[in-house]
Design an enzyme around this catalytic site. Structure first.
Site, PDB file in Angstrom:
ATOM      1  N   ALA A   1       0.810  -1.217   0.000  1.00 44.23           N
ATOM      2  CA  ALA A   1       0.000   0.000   0.000  1.00 44.23           C
ATOM      3  C   ALA A   1       0.844   1.269   0.000  1.00 44.23           C
ATOM      4  O   ALA A   1       0.298   2.376   0.018  1.00 44.23           O
ATOM      5  CB  ALA A   1      -0.927  -0.002   1.219  1.00 44.23           C
TER       6      ALA A   1
ATOM      7  N   HIS B   1      -2.040   7.365   3.251  1.00 48.16           N
ATOM      8  CA  HIS B   1      -0.659   7.433   3.732  1.00 48.16           C
ATOM      9  C   HIS B   1       0.050   8.599   3.060  1.00 48.16           C
ATOM     10  O   HIS B   1       0.004   8.747   1.836  1.00 48.16           O
ATOM     11  CB  HIS B   1       0.091   6.137   3.419  1.00 48.16           C
ATOM     12  CG  HIS B   1      -0.614   4.902   3.896  1.00 48.16           C
ATOM     13  ND1 HIS B   1      -0.792   4.620   5.232  1.00 48.16           N
ATOM     14  CD2 HIS B   1      -1.213   3.894   3.211  1.00 48.16           C
ATOM     15  CE1 HIS B   1      -1.454   3.476   5.354  1.00 48.16           C
ATOM     16  NE2 HIS B   1      -1.726   3.027   4.140  1.00 48.16           N
TER      17      HIS B   1
END
Length: 274
Positions: free
Chosen positions: A127, A225
């Site tokens: 990710a 993120h």
């Protein structure tokens, strides 16, 4: 010496959770140079049921047998079981694609084991983003590295750190910073939630110097993120917003796609990116 392997490469998957199952499905549809050779799962009956729709259902076997049969093993296990597959794969000079990068932070012996037997450990981007740029920056001097992870509360539930700190996210109505520290501590606090922190630290300046914030944000539907890196060659600032997997909101959909992309690169005659 590492054993010579030629396509089609036999791929084994250790663990048939949401990520492992998605990778298995993609392999079953057919990927040039790769074949699904076997699966290791704790619940064999459940695994068999999940594989009934496959064109060619793979064999269900033990972790040891998987390490024997496959050229490449995709590790998709709980962090506590990471070594159970990593050790037999590396001792046989095979390739381990490690999803549980957080477990690697406490396993300094595994790269040594891989070198001794001709094995390889590959950590996919998962990710995380911009790891190619970060790896290039690491050839010079990186000054600071910071990750800010924001997830919906459902994406953090079950983390041991929350229970230890008495943090209840059920009634959360505003963003809450639930952790601030380095990547090593973050990996211990959230072993199933922030492998991105471990991956970032492994590609850059290490888990003790990489700083991490973890936020629970009830307004989000994506696992988000953001990274901030300073170095003597570049300044890097990037953000990625990942949709969570329907079957496991702690993981992002892009993770299994990253694994398949990593597998493709092992047989590709043209590769783009470092």
């Amino acid at each position: 010496m590492m054993a010579t392997i030629t396509p089609p490469l036999r791929v084994g998957i250790a663990g048939l959770g949401a990520i492992g199952l998605d990778v298995a499905r993609r392999l079953d549809t057919g990927i040039d140079g790769l074949m699904l050779a076997g699966i290791a799962a704790r619940d064999e009956a459940k695994a068999v049921a999940r594989l009934t729709s496959f064109k060619q259902p793979p064999a269900i076997c033990s972790l040891t047998a998987l390490a024997e049969q496959a050229d490449i093993v995709v590790e998709s296990l709980p962090a506590a079981a990471f070594r159970d597959i990593a050790v037999p794969v590396l001792m046989r000079g095979k390739i381990l694609i490690a999803i549980s990068s957080a477990a690697l932070l406490e396993a300094d012996d595994l790269p040594v084991l891989a070198r001794r037997h001709g094995g390889r450990i590959i950590v996919p981007s998962g990710a995380m983003m911009a790891l190619d740029a970060l790896a290039a920056m690491a050839e010079g001097e990186i000054t600071t590295a910071k990750l800010i992870s924001r997830k919906p509360p459902t994406g953090l539930r079950g983390a041991p750190y929350l229970a230890e700190q008495g943090i209840n996210l059920d009634a959360l109505t505003a963003p809450l910073c639930v952790f601030s520290g380095n990547a090593r501590a973050a990996a211990k606090a959230f072993p199933a939630n922030v492998n991105v922190a471990a991956t970032l630290s492994l590609a850059g300046i290490g888990p003790d110097r990489t700083q991490v914030e973890v936020w629970a944000d009830p307004s989000l539907v994506r696992n988000t993120h953001a990274i901030e890196i300073t170095s003597d060659s570049a300044l890097l600032s990037a953000t990625i917003e990942n949709l969570p997997m329907a079957d496991n909101p702690r993981s992002s959909r892009i993770t299994s796609m990253s694994i398949v992309s990593t597998l493709r690169r092992l047989t590709a005659t043209l590769q783009v990116g470092s």
